[in-house]
Design a protein around this motif. Structure first.
Motif, PDB file in Angstrom:
ATOM      1  N   ASP A  95     -33.102  25.463  -5.333  1.00 43.36           N
ATOM      2  CA  ASP A  95     -33.029  26.656  -4.335  1.00 43.36           C
ATOM      3  C   ASP A  95     -31.653  27.169  -4.662  1.00 43.36           C
ATOM      4  O   ASP A  95     -31.003  27.776  -3.830  1.00 43.36           O
ATOM      5  N   HIS A 107     -39.922  22.062   0.030  1.00 43.63           N
ATOM      6  CA  HIS A 107     -39.894  21.330  -1.294  1.00 43.63           C
ATOM      7  C   HIS A 107     -40.287  19.891  -0.776  1.00 43.63           C
ATOM      8  O   HIS A 107     -40.669  19.268  -1.901  1.00 43.63           O
ATOM      9  N   HIS A 160     -33.756  18.663  -3.044  1.00 45.24           N
ATOM     10  CA  HIS A 160     -33.011  18.407  -1.516  1.00 45.24           C
ATOM     11  C   HIS A 160     -34.106  18.234  -0.584  1.00 45.24           C
ATOM     12  O   HIS A 160     -35.183  18.272  -0.810  1.00 45.24           O
ATOM     13  N   HIS A 186     -26.405  25.689  -2.294  1.00 47.02           N
ATOM     14  CA  HIS A 186     -27.256  26.037  -1.552  1.00 47.02           C
ATOM     15  C   HIS A 186     -27.257  25.162  -0.186  1.00 47.02           C
ATOM     16  O   HIS A 186     -27.312  25.452   1.063  1.00 47.02           O
ATOM     17  N   HIS A 217     -35.302  20.154   2.066  1.00 47.53           N
ATOM     18  CA  HIS A 217     -35.836  21.229   2.804  1.00 47.53           C
ATOM     19  C   HIS A 217     -37.530  21.082   2.763  1.00 47.53           C
ATOM     20  O   HIS A 217     -37.817  20.789   1.998  1.00 47.53           O
TER      21      HIS A 217
HETATM   22 ZN   LIG Z   1     -33.496  24.987   0.221  1.00 49.87          ZN
END
Ligand SMILES: [Zn+2]
Length: 329
Positions: free
Chosen positions: A193, A79, A74, A174, A76
């Motif tokens: 996550d 990451h 994803h 998430h 974020h």
């Molecule tokens: Zn995340």
């Protein structure tokens, strides 16, 4: 460290150097290497953590700058920060689920997905005006202007990259577009996550676009896979079928129990604020406090959808109360 033939695993650290990063750590990542080199998530490349990482990579004889593919769970920052770093040095392909595309291409989408709460509630959770929040998020790395994904995949579409079979499992609990990756030949799943025992024991529904129901279904989807190694986005590898199954069931049950606990608390108090629920149940500090408040908010949204509770706005504060409780007692 080498996990299996041509598969390497690196654990992310929590950034303790700066107070601002409390509860906010680099993600774990995997490196797959037959002929090309592929990373699943990238984590942060910062400070002492970077030093340790660079030493581990050197020991494994991996040159991170040889990476040809980056696949992201994803968007974020904990990451993808490393992806930003590597893309500057010409990594050729960046892969992400097509449902994440617009978040990755537009900083504003990121920002609003992170802060998409009713204004009163946003103030209660973060205690800061929107413009300060935005600056705060930019400091944390919510700034993607040179990150351009060029390869997109769909849920459950089998990818073959450098001879590795990778199946993207949609785990949107998430956040919207969040994907776990299943390597059926090696019986490995990388769960991003979906949960993080570093924050709390349930499904990590810690964003304004997290989804309680999806989160529980995601756990069921993972339970149906044949897996020997579960690699979470944060924290240690879980090895062995039974341990993995027990952990996933614990995560699911904890989430359900927390919902019951929150509902009981509301019944007991008749009317309660979100921040009071957080104080009673967790009394946490630092970044985790925000995560926990948002998790509670997502559970409150679920209880509201079930028509068990409703919202009352009194003196610019949001109160959560049982629908029948006040009238009945
Ligand atoms: Zn995340």
């Amino acid at each position: 460290m080498q996990l299996k033939n041509n598969i390497y695993y690196y654990e992310g650290d929590y950034i303790r150097d700066k107070k601002i990063y409390r509860g906010f750590g680099s993600s774990n990542f995997l490196i797959l290497k037959n002929n090309e080199q592929t990373m699943i998530d990238t984590g942060f490349f910062y400070g002492r953590h970077k030093e340790r990482l660079w030493n581990e990579l050197k020991k494994d004889r991996i040159n991170i700058f040889d990476t040809k593919n980056i696949i992201l769970t994803h968007y974020h920052p904990d990451h993808i920060h490393g992806a930003k770093y590597l893309l500057k040095k010409n990594v050729s392909k960046l892969w992400i689920h097509h449902d994440c595309e617009e978040y990755l291409l537009n900083d504003d989408f990121q920002f609003f997905s992170y802060l998409n709460f009713p204004t009163i509630l946003r103030n209660e959770i973060f205690g800061l005006p929107k413009v300060i929040m935005r600056l705060f998020l930019i400091v944390l790395g919510y700034n993607f202007n040179y990150l351009r994904a060029d390869h997109f995949f769909s849920s459950n579409e089998e990818l073959v990259i450098d001879g590795f079979k990778i199946i993207p499992i949609p785990t949107y609990g998430h956040c919207y577009g969040h994907t776990s990756f299943y390597l059926p030949d090696q019986k490995i799943v990388f769960t991003g996550d979906l949960f993080s025992l570093k924050v709390f024991n349930g499904v990590l529904i810690s964003n304004s676009n997290s989804d309680f129901d999806h989160g529980l279904n995601d756990i069921d989807a993972l339970l149906s896979l044949d897996v020997e190694y579960l690699i979470p986005g944060h924290g240690q590898i879980i090895e062995g079928r039974k341990k993995i199954k027990d952990l996933l069931l614990n995560v699911k049950n904890y989430t359900i129990e927390l919902k019951n606990e929150i509902y009981n608390l509301i019944k007991e108090h008749k009317r309660i604020k979100l921040s009071t629920i957080e104080k009673i149940l967790f009394n946490n500090a630092g970044m985790n406090k925000y995560h926990l408040m948002v998790i509670i908010y997502n559970i409150l949204k679920k209880l509201k959808k079930e028509k068990k509770i409703c919202i009352k706005i009194i003196n610019k504060n949001i109160w959560w109360e049982t629908i029948t409780g006040l009238d009945r007692d």
